[in-house]
Design a protein around this motif. Structure first.
Motif, short mmCIF file in Angstrom:
data_model
loop_
_atom_site.label_atom_id
_atom_site.label_comp_id
_atom_site.label_asym_id
_atom_site.label_seq_id
_atom_site.Cartn_x
_atom_site.Cartn_y
_atom_site.Cartn_z
N UNK A 107 -12.03 -9.82 66.21
CA UNK A 107 -11.78 -8.52 66.79
C UNK A 107 -12.70 -7.59 66.05
N UNK A 108 -12.84 -6.38 66.86
CA UNK A 108 -13.60 -5.36 66.06
C UNK A 108 -12.67 -5.04 64.66
N UNK A 109 -11.57 -5.40 64.58
CA UNK A 109 -10.69 -5.09 63.29
C UNK A 109 -10.87 -6.02 62.23
N UNK A 110 -11.55 -7.26 62.80
CA UNK A 110 -11.71 -8.64 61.75
C UNK A 110 -10.53 -9.31 61.92
N UNK A 111 -9.90 -9.32 62.68
CA UNK A 111 -8.60 -10.32 62.90
C UNK A 111 -9.30 -11.54 63.83
N UNK A 157 -14.62 -3.92 71.52
CA UNK A 157 -15.82 -5.25 71.85
C UNK A 157 -15.76 -5.96 70.61
N UNK A 158 -15.29 -7.23 71.29
CA UNK A 158 -14.86 -8.51 70.35
C UNK A 158 -16.15 -9.48 70.42
N UNK A 159 -16.01 -10.41 69.34
CA UNK A 159 -17.02 -11.49 69.38
C UNK A 159 -16.19 -12.79 69.84
N UNK A 160 -16.78 -13.72 70.55
CA UNK A 160 -16.15 -14.96 70.85
C UNK A 160 -17.29 -16.03 70.67
N UNK A 161 -16.81 -17.11 69.98
CA UNK A 161 -17.87 -18.42 69.77
C UNK A 161 -17.04 -19.34 70.26
N UNK A 162 -17.69 -20.05 71.30
CA UNK A 162 -17.18 -21.44 71.97
C UNK A 162 -17.94 -22.30 71.28
N UNK A 163 -17.24 -23.51 71.02
CA UNK A 163 -18.03 -24.87 70.66
C UNK A 163 -17.21 -26.15 70.89
N UNK A 164 -18.20 -27.21 71.10
CA UNK A 164 -17.69 -28.77 70.88
C UNK A 164 -18.35 -29.36 70.14
N UNK A 165 -18.54 -30.70 70.53
CA UNK A 165 -19.15 -31.56 69.33
C UNK A 165 -20.73 -31.39 69.63
N UNK A 166 -21.19 -30.99 70.80
CA UNK A 166 -22.65 -30.94 70.99
C UNK A 166 -23.25 -29.43 71.35
N UNK A 167 -22.20 -28.45 71.50
CA UNK A 167 -22.72 -26.95 71.80
C UNK A 167 -21.95 -26.00 71.22
N UNK A 168 -22.70 -25.04 71.14
CA UNK A 168 -22.00 -23.65 70.63
C UNK A 168 -22.44 -22.48 71.08
N UNK A 169 -21.81 -21.77 71.51
CA UNK A 169 -22.28 -20.25 72.03
C UNK A 169 -21.38 -19.23 71.56
N UNK A 170 -22.19 -17.97 71.55
CA UNK A 170 -21.49 -16.64 71.12
C UNK A 170 -21.67 -15.64 72.37
N UNK A 171 -20.74 -14.82 72.34
CA UNK A 171 -20.81 -13.69 73.51
C UNK A 171 -19.89 -12.77 73.29
#
Length: 702
Positions: A98-102, A140-154
């Protein structure tokens, strides 16, 4: 649908539109093609067109998320995740910062989630699955999705359902004054209305119970241009015009003996008196007087604050750090301009810190104005104005060139006031580029313009949905559509982050889709008294006005009340050749006479017609000159409006006939230069004006 038509669709290039008469107008194919070429497509290359369609339509399905995702708090708190069939049963981990760093973490399996969409690419069925994601704070927060073969940030933008509103919603009827800041007069300013003059206007307005003071755009202008008077042709909308600074309120002013001595000299005082005495602002004269002083104060600041690392220096550094890249781009652009013609040495003008210093001071003085307004009891305080665009040569466009189409400009299609259409000569923002940039620039614009005000008026709010694109040398144009729901969601969020009401200027041809969404999201409409009429041109009863709107008695683009009643606006347009004196003017004069009779009847129906205007025959009164009693009656009647906010123009209190601006003119009329007739202090000491304001207050608040 062939690939070219698909490309038109995905790029938002309209095929048709409804004009001011609700007639369906088909956009010529060649114009639509030219617009695609303007944003860089080779429409003669079928493979290139097909590839462009693929990138806009299919390719996003190969990513789990859009790069910018909107969650509407309390309404649609979920994330749509797109997956390849082989990933359907695969666990995907996510981390949200989160924006607050949580840090929030979790896992999801697409097959366990509802399916909400599909898309086939090369015979492979991609699916979209909906994942509930409630409880995140606004921001505005940052999300990172990942599995064994991929990683995406949005980006995850968690937004409120509506814009911020002040007071008790529609039950609190707000009122105030609108003016152009540069027009204000005082015995101490330097030839142009400044932030100290604004403080004087705020104090006077608050003393009679007003809630708001609405201003023209205060954006930074291109000081190297031949003419830098129009607030609607800015260099950069994220920054302020330093000419509005009061030099004498800058701390360095009275510490710098060289400046004080020069200021007190007979030559300087004579120049100041001459600039103050002019009926119109001499922008270059003011700039040539102020900028050398700014330079001297900056050099003093460097020597006495920056070099000694004082608390004031640290505050400046913090400002620069907080405004980050946008201020860097702006100050670097300014440092490349020619300020020597304004009396600034090359060594100072090429130092980006000089321009950062001026922005720091301007924001401080503007914030002091808003603080004063709230301390004086105003519920809104200042209302800012966000212009629809910026000039091509300016800092905003040059510093964000990838976000604008330099081969097209924005304007408006033909209407009765401009039969040939309008071209505002402002570069067209590229909607796809805005999306790919995660709306960074739009967010910066809103944040910068909402930071020191309690409300903001968005000029040509239709631009959130669509803009009319013009092409140089080509007659006609077309509407290009923008990611409306995304922009509206960001507007709601920034409104709450800055505790700022939003008013959208929606005059003219407005799609119903826009009006409906404005109403649903608390973006107030913008009405002008002259146009609040029924189909037979009768003035609407105040109780029939739109509730969620700001009613302006007059504004910068229409005639003043005195100018309208006394026909000065028609005389001016005829003198400048804007009205055919043989065929058109007689009809307009007859129509105006009829409108004046309707106005008197409207006031009579409200039992507000002054005694001096009472007669059994309204026709006998239409030649009577406008006066303060008729002005007061109109303001009182408008104060009865059920619209949430009502504003009247400062010019009307003085019965001024000369308008601020005549749309469609440039050199024919001195737009954006006219000053008020008297000093602000005198306005609030005039017994007639005070009585008028007191009666308007009673109508509005009691």
């Amino acid at each position: 649908m062939n690939n070219l038509e698909k490309l038109f669709y995905f790029r938002g290039v309209s095929a048709e539109y409804l004009n001011y008469s609700a007639e369906r107008i088909v956009v010529p194919h060649e114009i639509r093609v030219k617009l695609l070429e303007a944003v860089g497509y080779d429409v003669t290359d079928d493979e290139a067109v097909a590839q462009a369609v693929y990138e806009l339509d299919a390719l996003p399905w190969k990513s789990w998320l859009k790069t910018f995702n909107i969650l509407r708090s309390g309404e649609s708190e979920y994330l749509d995740i797109r997956v390849h069939p082989e990933e359907k049963t695969t666990s995907i981990s996510y981390q949200i910062t989160t924006e607050a760093g949580e840090l929030l973490e979790g896992e999801l399996t697409p097959a366990e989630l509802p399916e909400v969409g599909e898309y086939y690419i090369d015979g492979i069925r991609y699916r979209a699955h909906r994942y509930p994601l409630a409880g995140l704070p606004l921001g505005y927060h940052q999300i990172v999705l990942s599995n064994a073969s991929r990683k995406e940030q949005a980006v995850l933008a968690v937004v409120p359902p509506k814009c911020f509103e002040i007071g008790n919603g529609h039950s609190d009827r707000l009122w105030g004054i609108n003016c152009q800041l540069y027009t204000l007069r005082s015995e101490r300013n330097w030839g142009i209305g400044d932030f100290s003059d604004l403080m004087e206007l705020i104090a006077g307005s608050a003393s009679v119970g007003m809630d708001v003071v609405a201003l023209n755009p205060l954006h930074a202008l291109d000081m190297s241009a031949e003419d830098f008077s129009s607030p609607y042709s800015p260099s950069d909308r994220c920054f302020l015009n330093p000419l509005y600074l009061d030099p004498e309120r800058i701390p360095e002013f009275w510490e710098c003996q060289t400046v004080v001595s020069q200021f007190r000299s007979p030559a300087c005082q004579k120049k100041l008196a001459a600039l103050r005495g002019l009926t119109h602002v001499d922008y270059r004269g003011v700039a040539e007087l102020k900028y050398p002083v700014y330079e001297a104060l900056f050099q003093h600041f460097l020597a006495q604050e920056i070099e000694l690392r004082t608390e004031r220096a640290k505050a400046f550094d913090l400002f620069v750090q907080q405004r980050n890249d946008s201020l860097t781009r702006f100050s670097q652009h300014e440092s490349r301009l020619d300020f020597q013609s304004l009396g600034v040495s090359r060594g100072t003008s090429t130092d980006p810190r000089f321009h950062q210093y001026l922005q720091w001071l301007a924001q401080q003085q503007l914030q002091q104005c808003q603080t004063l307004a709230l301390e004086c009891g105003m519920s809104v305080g200042l209302m800012g104005d966000l212009a629809v665009g910026a000039v091509k040569e300016g800092a905003e466009v040059q510093g964000n060139a990838e976000l604008f189409c330099d081969a097209a400009t924005i304007g408006a299609p033909p209407d009765p006031f401009a039969p040939q259409g309008q071209n505002w000569n402002l570069p067209a923002p590229d909607p796809i580029a805005l999306q790919r940039d995660n709306y960074r620039h739009f967010i910066e614009l809103l944040a910068a313009n909402m930071s020191c005000v309690g409300a903001i008026r968005i000029d040509h709010v239709m631009g959130l949905l669509r803009l009319w694109w013009c092409l140089p040398g080509l007659a006609g144009g077309a509407y290009v559509y923008y990611p409306f729901e995304d922009l509206l969601a960001i507007l709601c969020l920034e409104s709450h982050r800055n505790n700022c009401m939003v008013i959208g200027e929606d005059l003219g041809v407005v799609p119903q889709e826009l009006r409906s969404r404005m109403a649903a999201t608390a973006v107030y409409g913008n009405k002008v008294f002259y146009f609040e009429t029924t189909h037979d041109r009768q003035f609407k009863p105040p109780q029939d006005h739109q509730v969620d709107a700001m009613l302006m008695v007059t504004n910068h683009d229409v005639a003043t009340l005195a100018g309208w009643w006394n026909l000065a606006d028609l005389s001016l347009r005829a003198a400048m050749g804007l009205v055919d004196t043989v065929n058109e003017l007689p009809d307009r004069l007859r129509q105006r006479r009829a409108d004046k009779i309707r106005l008197l009847a409207w006031l009579r129906s409200q039992e507000l017609l002054p005694e001096s205007w009472l007669t059994d025959n309204s026709h006998s009164k239409v030649e009577q000159p406008f006066d303060i009693s008729l002005c007061g009656a109109i303001l009182r009647a408008c104060a009865r409006s059920r619209s949430r906010m009502m504003l009247f123009q400062l010019d009307d209190l003085q019965l001024l006939e000369e308008p601020v601006n005549i749309p469609g003119t440039h050199r024919e009329y001195p737009n954006w230069r006219k000053k008020q007739a008297i000093e602000t202090k005198a306005l609030f000491k005039d017994s007639q004006i005070l009585a008028l304001l007191a009666s308007t207050y009673r109508e509005r608040k009691q």
